[in-house]
Design an enzyme around this catalytic site. Sequence first.
Site, PDB file in Angstrom:
ATOM      1  CE  LYS A 239      40.315  32.443  39.940  1.00 31.99           C
ATOM      2  NZ  LYS A 239      41.120  32.959  41.080  1.00 31.99           N
TER       3      LYS A 239
ATOM      4  NE  ARG B 209      40.733  42.599  41.813  1.00 28.14           N
ATOM      5  CZ  ARG B 209      40.600  41.317  41.474  1.00 28.14           C
ATOM      6  NH1 ARG B 209      41.121  40.881  40.355  1.00 28.14           N
ATOM      7  NH2 ARG B 209      39.954  40.474  42.257  1.00 28.14           N
TER       8      ARG B 209
ATOM      9  NE  ARG C 182      39.621  38.878  46.495  1.00 25.49           N
ATOM     10  CZ  ARG C 182      40.747  39.276  45.912  1.00 25.49           C
ATOM     11  NH1 ARG C 182      41.461  40.258  46.462  1.00 25.49           N
ATOM     12  NH2 ARG C 182      41.161  38.727  44.808  1.00 25.49           N
TER      13      ARG C 182
ATOM     14  NE  ARG D  93      45.376  41.472  41.717  1.00 23.94           N
ATOM     15  CZ  ARG D  93      44.408  40.560  41.705  1.00 23.94           C
ATOM     16  NH1 ARG D  93      44.330  39.697  40.712  1.00 23.94           N
ATOM     17  NH2 ARG D  93      43.546  40.501  42.685  1.00 23.94           N
TER      18      ARG D  93
ATOM     19  NE  ARG E  29      34.815  33.664  43.244  1.00 21.48           N
ATOM     20  CZ  ARG E  29      35.645  34.323  42.436  1.00 21.48           C
ATOM     21  NH1 ARG E  29      35.407  34.395  41.162  1.00 21.48           N
ATOM     22  NH2 ARG E  29      36.695  34.913  42.939  1.00 21.48           N
TER      23      ARG E  29
END
Length: 225
Positions: free
Chosen positions: A15, A159, A170, A129, A90
């Site tokens: 996204k 992160r 998550r 990532r 969300r």
Amino acid sequence: MGLNVIMIGPPGAGKGTQALRFARARGLAKISTGDILREAIKAETPVGLKVQATMERGELVDDATMIAIVRERLMRPDAMAGFLLDGFPRTVEQAEALDQIVEERGNGPLVVVDVRVPLQELVRRLDGRLVCSTCGTNADPFGPTIKRCGKCDGEFVQRHDDDRSVVVERLKVYERQTYPLVKYYQERPTFRVVNGAQRPEDVAFQLDTVIDDAAAVGAMEKAES
Ligand code: AP5
Ligand code: MG
């Protein structure tokens, strides 16, 4: 008439990557709620201090806080010509609030894009990532391995919420609280699905096509009503 787009999709769907490109190309205000919250944490604002622990656990920040942040942001002049929301809504409660805000602004329909990627690929992407510890930019997963950010020379790090146990949480939170949004939106003529499990440039091409198509359908509907 403005172009108002929201991107829904699980963590790691791409996204943020696509939002950056699309909003820049179309001159839209890019509003990424995750980025807004991470900046608030870094600046140690009252909101940042309140949400830090929740984000570190991979849970959702409460609806009232998120709706207040997004309402204030969407009412700023630069968002009036159109926006791209990444990471909001969300929950169904957030989606209902957004419908209300869009109605109040009265400039254009809402285009909803659901970016789909298989679970194993999401985990692979989030495991790999790296983000800049200073400006938050993602490292290019297709480029050479570099230790520092090309934009600001900050160090690339994992992160905080990409730790495997938090990723699992998550993804569960997504299934439980955000996936129901598909049902909330899917009967609308401006709802579109994009295959996010392609090369970024192919996802971008598909996004351009479906967003333009949905916006045209939405504009026609508005004109008729
Ligand atoms: P947020 O920052 O929004 O995180 P997220 O939704 O979990 O999504 P990510 O940012 O992890 O993934 P992405 O889809 O943006 O993928 P990206 O482009 O980086 O939210 C974080 C937290 O904030 C939440 O957990 C919650 O606590 C809180 N929060 C935020 N909004 C909230 C709200 N509305 N309500 C309540 N709480 C809220 O890509 C991922 C990786 O894949 C990158 O390395 C990228 O380079 C790579 N990649 C991208 N595209 C491709 C591709 N096509 N092929 C291969 N690799 C790709
Ligand atoms: Mg993101």
